[in-house]
Design a protein around this motif. Structure first.
Motif, mmCIF file in Angstrom:
data_model
loop_
_atom_site.group_PDB
_atom_site.id
_atom_site.type_symbol
_atom_site.label_atom_id
_atom_site.label_comp_id
_atom_site.label_asym_id
_atom_site.label_seq_id
_atom_site.Cartn_x
_atom_site.Cartn_y
_atom_site.Cartn_z
ATOM 1 N N MET A 5 19.684 -20.545 42.658
ATOM 2 C CA MET A 5 20.093 -19.881 41.623
ATOM 3 C C MET A 5 21.145 -20.355 41.186
ATOM 4 S SD MET A 5 21.454 -15.656 41.866
ATOM 5 C CE MET A 5 22.438 -16.171 43.260
ATOM 6 N N VAL A 32 18.186 -19.971 47.562
ATOM 7 C CA VAL A 32 17.629 -18.762 47.524
ATOM 8 C C VAL A 32 16.377 -18.712 48.585
ATOM 9 C CG1 VAL A 32 18.884 -17.570 46.040
ATOM 10 C CG2 VAL A 32 16.754 -18.460 45.477
ATOM 11 N N ARG A 33 15.545 -19.756 48.345
ATOM 12 C CA ARG A 33 14.052 -19.702 48.702
ATOM 13 C C ARG A 33 13.790 -21.018 49.333
ATOM 14 N NH1 ARG A 33 14.602 -14.737 47.923
ATOM 15 N NH2 ARG A 33 13.249 -13.315 47.520
ATOM 16 N N PHE A 79 7.624 -17.523 44.506
ATOM 17 C CA PHE A 79 8.947 -16.917 45.200
ATOM 18 C C PHE A 79 9.035 -15.436 44.628
ATOM 19 C CE2 PHE A 79 10.929 -21.320 44.773
ATOM 20 C CZ PHE A 79 10.807 -21.569 46.166
ATOM 21 N N ASN A 90 10.430 -11.299 44.552
ATOM 22 C CA ASN A 90 11.672 -10.589 44.623
ATOM 23 C C ASN A 90 12.824 -10.982 44.279
ATOM 24 O OD1 ASN A 90 10.019 -8.178 45.861
ATOM 25 N ND2 ASN A 90 9.972 -9.334 47.729
ATOM 26 N N LEU A 91 12.825 -11.802 43.192
ATOM 27 C CA LEU A 91 13.808 -12.463 42.820
ATOM 28 C C LEU A 91 14.569 -11.648 41.537
ATOM 29 C CD1 LEU A 91 12.727 -16.205 42.200
ATOM 30 C CD2 LEU A 91 14.233 -15.440 43.925
ATOM 31 N N ASP A 92 15.880 -11.757 41.326
ATOM 32 C CA ASP A 92 16.350 -10.910 40.304
ATOM 33 C C ASP A 92 16.316 -11.555 38.977
ATOM 34 O OD1 ASP A 92 18.250 -9.785 38.605
ATOM 35 O OD2 ASP A 92 20.084 -10.266 39.907
ATOM 36 N N GLN A 141 18.742 -13.114 36.607
ATOM 37 C CA GLN A 141 19.369 -14.495 37.004
ATOM 38 C C GLN A 141 18.279 -15.482 36.466
ATOM 39 O OE1 GLN A 141 22.466 -14.789 38.343
ATOM 40 N NE2 GLN A 141 22.560 -12.759 38.558
ATOM 41 N N TYR A 150 16.925 -19.510 37.523
ATOM 42 C CA TYR A 150 16.711 -20.150 38.502
ATOM 43 C C TYR A 150 16.195 -21.560 38.390
ATOM 44 C CZ TYR A 150 16.783 -15.674 40.787
ATOM 45 O OH TYR A 150 17.227 -14.527 41.185
ATOM 46 N N PRO A 170 12.533 -15.231 36.371
ATOM 47 C CA PRO A 170 11.184 -14.750 36.976
ATOM 48 C C PRO A 170 10.427 -13.735 36.130
ATOM 49 C CG PRO A 170 13.418 -14.476 38.201
ATOM 50 C CD PRO A 170 13.547 -15.135 36.973
#
Length: 61
Positions: A9, A16-17, A29, A31-33, A36, A38, A59
């Protein structure tokens, strides 16, 4: 060939992953916000290819 990818992030660069790609080189990936941004760094674990970097990714559902 399997590669690994790290997702961070921005701007804090907090990982984060982390995951391996499938045999075709695909990765995802979940379920990312979406508020935000990345960055992703993909590495070739064999060292044959240079890493690939993508920044400011948003995302999608």
């Amino acid at each position: 060939m399997y590669n690994n990818a790290h997702g961070a992030m921005l701007p804090a660069v907090e990982v984060v992953r982390w995951m391996w790609s499938d045999p075709a080189g695909n990765w995802q990936f979940n379920n990312l916000d979406p508020a935000q941004r990345y960055g992703v760094i993909a590495y070739d674990h064999t060292g044959t290819y240079d890493p690939v970097v993508k920044l400011n990714l948003i995302p999608t559902p």
